[in-house]
Design a protein around this motif. Sequence first.
Motif, PDB file in Angstrom:
ATOM      1  N   VAL A 531      -2.816  16.221   2.269  1.00 58.54           N
ATOM      2  CA  VAL A 531      -1.966  15.081   2.613  1.00 58.54           C
ATOM      3  C   VAL A 531      -2.780  13.908   3.161  1.00 58.54           C
ATOM      4  CG1 VAL A 531       0.151  16.367   3.019  1.00 58.54           C
ATOM      5  CG2 VAL A 531      -1.484  16.087   4.882  1.00 58.54           C
ATOM      6  N   ALA A 532      -4.016  14.142   3.518  1.00 58.92           N
ATOM      7  CA  ALA A 532      -4.820  13.072   4.101  1.00 58.92           C
ATOM      8  C   ALA A 532      -5.806  12.466   3.120  1.00 58.92           C
ATOM      9  CB  ALA A 532      -5.566  13.584   5.324  1.00 58.92           C
ATOM     10  N   THR A 533      -5.760  12.888   1.874  1.00 56.35           N
ATOM     11  CA  THR A 533      -6.724  12.322   0.921  1.00 56.35           C
ATOM     12  C   THR A 533      -6.031  11.677  -0.251  1.00 56.35           C
ATOM     13  OG1 THR A 533      -6.983  14.635   0.360  1.00 56.35           O
ATOM     14  CG2 THR A 533      -8.949  13.476   1.069  1.00 56.35           C
ATOM     15  N   GLY A 534      -6.671  10.618  -0.751  1.00 53.00           N
ATOM     16  CA  GLY A 534      -6.260   9.971  -1.985  1.00 53.00           C
ATOM     17  C   GLY A 534      -4.814   9.512  -1.973  1.00 53.00           C
ATOM     18  N   ASP A 535      -4.331   9.234  -3.168  1.00 58.06           N
ATOM     19  CA  ASP A 535      -2.964   8.754  -3.312  1.00 58.06           C
ATOM     20  C   ASP A 535      -2.042   9.957  -3.456  1.00 58.06           C
ATOM     21  OD1 ASP A 535      -0.690   7.472  -3.785  1.00 58.06           O
ATOM     22  OD2 ASP A 535      -1.255   6.636  -5.744  1.00 58.06           O
ATOM     23  N   LEU A 536      -1.109  10.073  -2.546  1.00 62.43           N
ATOM     24  CA  LEU A 536      -0.209  11.230  -2.609  1.00 62.43           C
ATOM     25  C   LEU A 536       0.892  11.031  -3.628  1.00 62.43           C
ATOM     26  CD1 LEU A 536       0.443  12.567   0.962  1.00 62.43           C
ATOM     27  CD2 LEU A 536      -1.076  13.394  -0.805  1.00 62.43           C
ATOM     28  N   ASP A 542       9.530   1.195  -5.068  1.00 65.97           N
ATOM     29  CA  ASP A 542       9.811   0.069  -4.164  1.00 65.97           C
ATOM     30  C   ASP A 542       8.848   0.066  -2.990  1.00 65.97           C
ATOM     31  OD1 ASP A 542      11.783  -0.686  -5.793  1.00 65.97           O
ATOM     32  OD2 ASP A 542      13.452   0.044  -4.536  1.00 65.97           O
ATOM     33  N   GLU A 543       8.670   1.262  -2.399  1.00 72.94           N
ATOM     34  CA  GLU A 543       7.802   1.359  -1.227  1.00 72.94           C
ATOM     35  C   GLU A 543       6.377   0.960  -1.583  1.00 72.94           C
ATOM     36  OE1 GLU A 543       9.736   4.916   1.502  1.00 72.94           O
ATOM     37  OE2 GLU A 543       8.713   5.438  -0.372  1.00 72.94           O
ATOM     38  N   LYS A 544       5.963   1.397  -2.765  1.00 71.88           N
ATOM     39  CA  LYS A 544       4.598   1.089  -3.184  1.00 71.88           C
ATOM     40  C   LYS A 544       4.414  -0.415  -3.335  1.00 71.88           C
ATOM     41  CE  LYS A 544       3.603   4.955  -6.010  1.00 71.88           C
ATOM     42  NZ  LYS A 544       3.339   5.373  -7.383  1.00 71.88           N
ATOM     43  N   LYS A 571     -12.044   0.509   3.389  1.00 79.06           N
ATOM     44  CA  LYS A 571     -11.106  -0.612   3.410  1.00 79.06           C
ATOM     45  C   LYS A 571     -10.019  -0.379   4.450  1.00 79.06           C
ATOM     46  CE  LYS A 571      -8.012   1.043  -0.224  1.00 79.06           C
ATOM     47  NZ  LYS A 571      -7.657   1.005  -1.634  1.00 79.06           N
ATOM     48  N   VAL A 572      -9.266  -1.456   4.718  1.00 79.52           N
ATOM     49  CA  VAL A 572      -8.095  -1.385   5.598  1.00 79.52           C
ATOM     50  C   VAL A 572      -6.908  -1.792   4.748  1.00 79.52           C
ATOM     51  CG1 VAL A 572      -7.049  -2.250   7.731  1.00 79.52           C
ATOM     52  CG2 VAL A 572      -9.539  -2.035   7.564  1.00 79.52           C
ATOM     53  N   ALA A 573      -5.807  -1.032   4.840  1.00 85.48           N
ATOM     54  CA  ALA A 573      -4.672  -1.357   3.976  1.00 85.48           C
ATOM     55  C   ALA A 573      -3.357  -0.963   4.637  1.00 85.48           C
ATOM     56  CB  ALA A 573      -4.813  -0.629   2.650  1.00 85.48           C
ATOM     57  N   VAL A 574      -2.277  -1.464   4.068  1.00 83.85           N
ATOM     58  CA  VAL A 574      -0.956  -1.042   4.541  1.00 83.85           C
ATOM     59  C   VAL A 574      -0.692   0.356   3.988  1.00 83.85           C
ATOM     60  CG1 VAL A 574       1.519  -1.440   4.309  1.00 83.85           C
ATOM     61  CG2 VAL A 574      -0.008  -3.335   4.828  1.00 83.85           C
ATOM     62  N   SER A 575      -0.174   1.205   4.826  1.00 88.22           N
ATOM     63  CA  SER A 575       0.010   2.594   4.435  1.00 88.22           C
ATOM     64  C   SER A 575       1.303   2.805   3.667  1.00 88.22           C
ATOM     65  CB  SER A 575       0.033   3.470   5.692  1.00 88.22           C
ATOM     66  OG  SER A 575       0.276   4.802   5.330  1.00 88.22           O
ATOM     67  N   SER A 576       1.218   3.639   2.622  1.00 89.28           N
ATOM     68  CA  SER A 576       2.472   4.042   2.006  1.00 89.28           C
ATOM     69  C   SER A 576       2.827   5.447   2.497  1.00 89.28           C
ATOM     70  CB  SER A 576       2.345   3.991   0.480  1.00 89.28           C
ATOM     71  OG  SER A 576       1.301   4.826   0.073  1.00 89.28           O
ATOM     72  N   ARG A 577       1.998   6.003   3.371  1.00 88.72           N
ATOM     73  CA  ARG A 577       2.313   7.298   3.997  1.00 88.72           C
ATOM     74  C   ARG A 577       3.148   7.098   5.238  1.00 88.72           C
ATOM     75  NH1 ARG A 577      -2.479  10.316   1.917  1.00 88.72           N
ATOM     76  NH2 ARG A 577      -3.662   8.455   1.496  1.00 88.72           N
TER      77      ARG A 577
END
Length: 677
Positions: A531-536, A542-544, A571-577
Motif C-alpha cells: 500500500v505504500a509503493t507505486g500507484d495503487l 474523479d479523485e485522480k 518529488k512532492v505531490a498531492v496524494s490520491s491515497r
Amino acid sequence: MRKFKTESKKLLDLMINSIYTNKEIFLRELISNASDAVDKLNFKSLTDDSLQINPDDLAIRVAFDRDARTITVSDNGIGMTAEELEKNLGTIAHSGSQEFKAENADSQGDAVDIIGQFGVGFYSAFMVAKKVQVVSRAYGEDEAHVWESDGLEGYTIEPGERADHGTDVILTLRDNEPGKDGESGEDYDRYLSEWTLKDLIKRYSNYVRYPIKMMVTKSRQKPKPEDAGDDYKPEYEDYQELETINSMTPIWKKRASEVEQSDYNEFYKSTFHDYEDPARTISFHAEGTLEYDALLFVPGRAPFDLYSKDYEKGLALYSSNVMIMEKCADLLPDYYNFVRGVVDSEDISLNISRETLQHDRQLHAIARRIEKKITDDLCDMRDNDREAYEKFFENFGRGLKFGIYNTYGAKADELADLLLFWSAKNQKMITLREYAEAMPAGQKAIYYAAGDDRDRLSKMPVVTGVLTRGYDVLLCTQDVDEFTFQAMREYVAKNMPKVYEDDAAREAAEKAQADGAEPETEDRHLELKNVATGDLDLASEDEKKEAEEATKEHSGLFDAMKEALGDKVEKVAVSSRLVGEGEAPACISTEGPLSLEMEKVLKRGPEGEAEGLPKTQRVLELNAKHPVFAKLTAAQDAGDTEKIKLYAGLLYDQALLVEGILPEDPVAFSQSVCELM
Ligand code: ADP
Ligand code: MG
C-alpha cells in the motif's frame, strides 16, 4: 601369516587412518553381519527339515570387558568354516562391500566421510580396534577356527574352540590418543561402557529382527530383614541381568491403525530428543516398483537452532532394518526442513555411497512423494484444525516463505496456500485464498503493508486509507514477507466463482445455473501490492483528476518544497491515497521496486552500511483536504520561503516517523518543532 589382497589393504588403510569422528558405526556393521548370519541359518532351517533350530533361540550378544579392553559381538548364526574365513574376511572382493571402490574413494578426498556415513562392513572394526579376532564355527561342523589380524599386512587362521555354531567377533580396542595441536584426541575407552553400547545399539540397530542382548546392571531393593526395626531404611544392591536392548519391530512397519498415537509420540520423543509431542504424525506405506515405509513428524515446537547454520535437515534412512544414514538430506526440500522421521526401503542398498545416493532416482521418487504427503497433511491441518495450524505456522511459517523466496517463486504454487497473514480487517490470521474470497467486487489486487509492528502498521495513513475504501490489508511483520511477495509477483486464486463483466453474460449464466448447470469458475490472478509503493490505482477517475489538477495548480509550492528537501525525495505531490480531512496531512510513498520496509531490512543485513546499497525513491504525498495544506498554500502565496522550508522538513520527518524511521537529524527536527511553537 597370510597377506591381505591389495584392495583390502587399501580399504584397511583408509579405515585405520581415517580421522572420521563417526567411528562408532563399527558396532552397527558387526551387528548387521551377525544378523545376516542368523538370517542365513534361519532361512536354511525353513527350507531344510534336517536342521533342528528353535527360532526363539536365535540371538545376538554384545559384551565388553573393561580390563581386557575388549568388545565382543556374538551370534549363533550360520558361522564360517576356515575356507569361508579366508574368503570372506581375507579379501574385500568377497564382502558385500565390493561395490565400494577404494581407489575411487581415495581420489575423492572425502573418502573418510564416505566410510563414516555408509560403512563398509567388517573392516570398519579396525577404526576402533588394534586387534580383531573372529572365532567361528560353521553350522554342522565340529571344529572352530580363529581368524586374527592387526589390520596391517595380513591375518592368521588357526584351529580354535567354540561350544556351538556361530561367531564371536572380539575387538581389542586401540589405545586412547591424547589430543595434540589443539585437536581433540580419540577416546576409545568410551566404548567400554554399558551406557555407550546400549545407546549405539538403540540408535543404529534398534530394529534388527533378532534380539540383541547385553548384560546390564540394575538395582533392586534388598529383602527386609526379619528383625528390622521401625527405623529400617530399605537397602539397595546392584545385580546383573541379560537384557534385550533393541525393540525389534519397527513402529513404521506397523499399520497406522494398529498403533496408538501415544506410541508414536513416545517414539518421536525418544528418537528425536524432543520433550513435546509432535504436532502431526504422517505414516504411509508405498508399494509398486519401489516399496518403502515412511513415518514422518511435524514437531510441536521449533528446535532452537532451526534457523542457524548448524541445523541439519534430513530423514533417517533404513534398509533391511539397519540404519544406513541418520540424516538423509536429499529426502526433504529445504522448506520442509523441520520434518523429522524415518524412511525404510529394502530396495536401497546398504553399501551405497553419498555420491550415488544423491543421484539416485529411487531416492528422488521417494522425496517427491514425501513432499507431496507433507503438503497434503499441512493443508488438512489448515482446513480442519486451524488453531494447531496457527501454532505450526508461528513455528515454521518463516521457512515456508523462504521456500518461495529462495526458489524465485517457482514453489509458489505449492506453498502460497500454506501461508498465513494478519488481516487488518478481520484482526486474525488468514490465507491468501480467504483474502481473495472475501474481496469486494472490483478489487483487483491483494494489498499489504510491511513493517515491524502490527499496531503501528494498522494506524499508518496508507493502511487506513485502503481500509476506508473497504479493502482488507495484510499486515506483514516478518522481514522475509515482502521479499516473498516480490518473488511471487502475483497470487493465483484457483477456481473462484466467475465474475461477469457485462450484465448480459451474467444473466445468461444465472439462467443456465437455474437450469441445473454447474456455476462457472475461473482462476483469478491477483497482484500483490504494497500500500505504500507505486500507484495503487484505488482512486476513482474523479479523485485522480482532482489530485492531478491540484498538483498542477500548486506546482510552485511543490517545487519549493522539493528544493527544500533536496534529493531526499523524488518529488512532492498531492496524494490520491490520503483524501479525507480526518486523515494524516502527509505520507511517504515510494516509486520503483524497493519499499521503505525492504530498505530497512537490507540496512539491518550484513551489507547494511555498505555504499551503493539500493535506495528507495521517495515521494512526499500531501493530503490536500488537510488544514495543514491550507497553511502551506498560504505561506506560498505570501512568498515565505523560510516557512515552506521549515514545513517541508517537518512534514517529511514526521511522515517517516510514522513509518518507524527516525529523522536523519533528530536535533534539527526537535528544533523545528520548538520554532513552530
Ligand atoms: P557384507 O556384510 O556387506 O557382506 P562385510 O564386510 O560386513 O560385508 O562382511 C564380509 C563377509 O563376511 C560377509 O558377507 C559374511 O559372509 C562374512 N561374515 C561377516 N561377519 C559374519 C558373521 N558374524 N557370521 C558369519 N559370516 C560373517
Ligand atoms: Mg556387513
